[in-house]
Design an enzyme around this catalytic site. Structure first.
Site, PDB file in Angstrom:
ATOM      1  N   TRP A  26       1.009  -1.257  -0.068  1.00  0.00           N
ATOM      2  CA  TRP A  26      -0.311   0.069   0.080  1.00  0.00           C
ATOM      3  C   TRP A  26       1.086   1.189  -0.108  1.00  0.00           C
ATOM      4  O   TRP A  26       1.023   1.406   0.409  1.00  0.00           O
ATOM      5  CB  TRP A  26      -1.043  -0.029   1.505  1.00  0.00           C
ATOM      6  N   ASP A  45     -14.017   1.200  -5.026  1.00  0.00           N
ATOM      7  CA  ASP A  45     -13.007   0.625  -5.002  1.00  0.00           C
ATOM      8  C   ASP A  45     -12.967  -0.923  -4.172  1.00  0.00           C
ATOM      9  O   ASP A  45     -13.805  -1.354  -4.363  1.00  0.00           O
ATOM     10  CB  ASP A  45     -12.761   2.080  -3.028  1.00  0.00           C
ATOM     11  N   ASP A  47      -2.538   5.232  -3.056  1.00  0.00           N
ATOM     12  CA  ASP A  47      -3.233   6.314  -2.674  1.00  0.00           C
ATOM     13  C   ASP A  47      -1.987   7.975  -2.174  1.00  0.00           C
ATOM     14  O   ASP A  47      -1.470   8.219  -1.086  1.00  0.00           O
ATOM     15  CB  ASP A  47      -3.745   5.910  -1.184  1.00  0.00           C
TER      16      ASP A  47
HETATM   17  C1  GLA Z   1      -9.640   4.274  -0.331  1.00  0.00           C
HETATM   18  C2  GLA Z   1      -9.212   4.619  -2.085  1.00  0.00           C
HETATM   19  C3  GLA Z   1      -9.348   6.512  -1.106  1.00  0.00           C
HETATM   20  C4  GLA Z   1     -10.090   6.335  -0.918  1.00  0.00           C
HETATM   21  C5  GLA Z   1     -10.255   6.048  -0.030  1.00  0.00           C
HETATM   22  C6  GLA Z   1     -11.976   6.353   0.913  1.00  0.00           C
HETATM   23  O1  GLA Z   1      -8.210   3.990   0.221  1.00  0.00           O
HETATM   24  O2  GLA Z   1      -7.582   4.385  -1.789  1.00  0.00           O
HETATM   25  O3  GLA Z   1      -8.293   7.179  -2.480  1.00  0.00           O
HETATM   26  O4  GLA Z   1     -10.816   6.435  -2.122  1.00  0.00           O
HETATM   27  O5  GLA Z   1     -10.444   4.443   0.382  1.00  0.00           O
HETATM   28  O6  GLA Z   1     -12.621   5.529   1.797  1.00  0.00           O
END
Ligand code: GLA
Length: 733
Positions: free
Chosen positions: A195, A474, A544
């Site tokens: 991650w 997601d 992210d």
């Molecule tokens: C994941 C996604 C993020 C965001 C969050 C929302 O972590 O990768 O970009 O959308 O969920 O909870």
């Protein structure tokens, strides 16, 4: 079970039409039958794949590699090593099998016999279809090789049919196919990560033994499904042979590279059948997903260009394939779960002002979703946050000239939700065992028809009641216990495959019902970027981690296989001690998005953003639809450069970044001859050069030829750490 093809699509090759027919007429046939020796030759632009059928009715791959190097007498390595085209469990275990089945509960060996080979057309492309049958038991094995010559790509898959009337056949393993490389010593390049740090480039010598890349929990963070194999020691990025591949599957997948001492490498890929099986009932067929493989003579970049072009032109959803991806704003990092109508609207106003085209509201809009501990599964609007629903916000976003998008996470549920309170049996679980939670959530068992119908209904309502034009889909946790207590015993180990089948069915049905909606693939960042998803999703949220320096590494890895028009990148307030300008320049080399807290921006930031978005829109066709070339890898130097060239070579844009800290900077400055050598231009033509943002007196006065730019190159002008430069090139004649 039929994953991607129906018999209606199979036509004899005489019915070739359109582009494929033109190709067949203009050049030698892509697939030819040979009689001495009996078999076939498949030729793409630069590769040759040869198959032999022996007198005993065995089918062997005789050669796969450079077209120029393939002699008609090649009777090769695979044949000598007796690795068949469809390697099976049976006889000596000197290979990695693609098929492992059990007949009548006790016979565990397969013994395949050639029946027929036909050259057909499948979805406008030539395909070799080989039918084999077990010598005794009622199993028919049809293997497909669909050929896409201009990309140097072959798609392989297998269809298993139980032709008996009484007994089921237990499939313990059914991969999509196998390839055997010519004898040599090889090196593997693949990607790995976690991650926030996805797509990191890895290299390893393939020494004797088996190297496995796999996903076993529905996540591909650790290793996305992609490989590149090159002869050991050959590292030229722009030339030299390479074999590459990927799997069109979003569940558990597996790739084995089986290297033998003094021999070549066998690569077997497909669904990962770990703790999985399929009960093939009489009269039924099982179709594997596609194993996509290619050969290049043009090094790492040749492999990346062939595969990414194939994904862009042949895999991505056809309705949006040729469309330019909109510049989006996503409010996640600005507001997290604490969403309010006035605050979203305030952000939307600034977003519209700077040139954003799509305003996306992320997590936090649905019932009870105040943090990540509650709400998943209850896909209705939170009335506390939006008393009149989403319509007033969407209407005002539309009035500002932008489309509206929203975040969903269909496969998940929080225990603290109405859905889970009503249906605790809808999640994957085993009786008398813990239900492991990750990010406070459990995974719905989408293999169940009631779960499928529930989700379809929720999102059909959401999309038909609101003018939503973009979905961020997601998937934030890995699969733990895959139990399905209600299912019959023989179906227990089919749950994972059935789940993915229904996931595809859900997305496909929604796309059909709402054909103009864009879909973005996300799995806690880039945890599910495979081409199974990309056949249904228009773009990927790559990570992210939005820190621009880290992003350069992540994006470099991503471009090993995936096209830039799927590589979504947002500017955010996380700038890693660089500047907003540098952050923009990094994110503009993919699908640009903005994720900053715009309420904190003053006039200076807004003006910069407006200027950058304007420039991005001007170069967007090049970035999103040109040929990408990673000129300088951040893994090799303290700098990076990526170039995009128009298909007709009339234009190009190059992004240059300097990552050097002071020490490294001194080192760089000490080397006065640092150059930026370009690729893929028209050698004899002249190009004007524009350093974007520099004053007219700092611009190069003379144009240069493509040959000069490739062989001599431009002086590297970015000398400070955290600085960047965008260069535009235009052909003058
Ligand atoms: C994941 C996604 C993020 C965001 C969050 C929302 O972590 O990768 O970009 O959308 O969920 O909870």
């Amino acid at each position: 079970m039929n994953m991607h093809i129906s018999n209606a699509l199979l036509l004899p090759v005489v019915f070739l039409c359109g582009a494929a027919a033109a190709f067949a007429q203009a050049s030698a046939p892509v697939i030819r039958e040979t009689t001495e020796p009996k078999g076939w030759v498949i030729e793409t632009k630069s590769s040759s794949y040869r198959l032999l059928v022996t007198d005993k009715g065995e089918v062997f791959p005789a050669f796969y590699g450079n077209k120029a190097g393939a002699s008609s007498t090649t009777r090769n390595d695979a044949w000598q090593q007796s690795i068949m085209e469809i390697p099976v469990r049976g006889a000596y275990p000197n290979k990695t099998p693609a098929l492992e089945v059990i007949f009548s509960g006790r016979v565990r060996d397969l013994d395949l016999q050639f029946v027929s080979g036909n050259i057909l057309e499948i979805e406008n492309r030539p395909a070799l279809v080989i039918t084999q049958r077990d010598r005794f038991y009622p199993l028919q094995v049809v293997s497909y090789i669909r050929v896409l010559p201009e990309y140097d790509i072959l798609e392989k898959w297998i269809e298993l049919k139980n032709t008996g009337e009484k007994e089921s056949i237990l499939i313990e393993n059914a991969r999509s196919g196998s390839i055997v490389l010519p004898r040599n010593a090889y090196e593997l390049t693949h990607l790995a990560g976690t991650w926030g740090n996805e797509f990191q480039v890895q290299r390893a010598a393939l020494t004797p033994g088996v190297k496995t890349l796999e996903a076993a929990d529905f996540k591909s963070f650790e290793t996305p499904p992609w490989f590149l194999i090159r002869p050991r020691g050959q590292h030229d990025k722009f030339s030299g042979p390479g074999w590459f591949g990927t799997i069109q599957y979003s569940g558990n997948w597996r790739m084995d590279m089986n290297t033998r001492y003094g021999g070549g490498v066998q690569v077997v890929a497909g669904i990962n059948f770990w703790d999985t099986h399929w009960n093939l009932e009489p009269g039924k067929t099982f179709v594997t997903p596609k194993f996509v493989i290619g050969y290049t003579g043009r090094g790492d970049e040749g492999a990346a260009q062939s595969l990414s072009r194939y994904i862009r032109k042949e895999v991505l959803p056809a309705s949006h394939r040729e469309k330019l991806r909109p510049v989006l704003y996503n409010s996640w990092y600005a507001t997290k779960f604490n969403i309010r109508m006035d605050q979203q609207l305030a952000l939307a106003k600034i977003a519209a002002e700077i040139g954003v085209e799509m305003f996306v509201m992320d997590d936090g809009w649905f019932k009870g979703r105040v943090n990540d501990r509650a709400g998943l599964g209850d896909w209705t609007v939170d009335k506390k946050k939006f008393p009149d629903g989403l319509a007033p916000l969407i209407r005002q976003v539309n009035e500002l000239g932008m489309d509206f998008g929203i975040w969903i996470e269909p496969e998940m549920v929080n225990p603290d939700s109405d859905l889970y309170r009503r249906h605790p049996d809808w999640v994957f679980h085993f009786p008398n065992r813990a239900r492991h939670e990750s990010r406070n959530q459990l995974m719905l068992n989408l293999a169940r028809e009631d779960v499928f119908q529930y989700l379809l209904k929720c999102y059909t309502s959401l999309l038909s009641e609101n003018n939503i034009k973009f979905i961020k889909w997601d998937h934030n946790r890995a699969l733990s216990e895959p139990g399905w207590p209600d299912a019959p015993a023989e179906m227990q180990r089919e749950a994972r495959i059935r789940h993915i089948d229904n996931l595809y069915r859900l997305i496909d049905t929604l796309r059909k019902r709402f054909p103009d909606v864009w879909f973005e693939d996300c799995s806690s960042g880039g945890g599910r970027p495979d081409i199974g998803m990309l056949a249904r999703m228009d773009q990927v949220w790559v990570s992210d981690n939005t820190a621009p320096k880290d992003r350069l590494y992540i994006q470099h890895g991503f471009l090993s296989a995936w096209p830039a028009n799927t590589m979504v990148a947002w500017t955010t307030d996380h700038m890693q001690n660089t500047s907003l300008e540098f952050t923009f320049d990094v994110m503009m080399s993919g699908v640009l998005g903005i994720g900053n807290d715009l309420s904190k921006w003053g006039d200076k930031e807004k003006a910069l953003a407006k200027r950058k978005i304007e420039l991005y829109k001007a170069i967007r066709p090049l970035v999103q639809q040109g040929t990408a070339c990673r000129l300088i890898s951040p893994f090799e130097d303290f700098r990076a450069a990526v170039e995009y060239v128009a298909e007709d070579k009339s234009e190009a844009v190059v992004f240059c970044y300097n990552l050097a800290d002071d020490l490294a900077k001194n080192r760089l400055e000490g080397r006065g001859d640092l150059k930026l050598r370009l690729q893929g231009l028209d050698g004899g033509a002249r190009y004007t050069i524009e350093f974007c943002g520099l004053a007219p007196d700092k611009q190069p006065r003379e144009s240069c030829t493509g040959d000069f730019l490739e062989n001599i190159g431009l002086r590297w002008i970015v000398s400070e750490a955290g600085k960047s430069q965008i260069i535009r090139l235009r052909k003058t004649e």
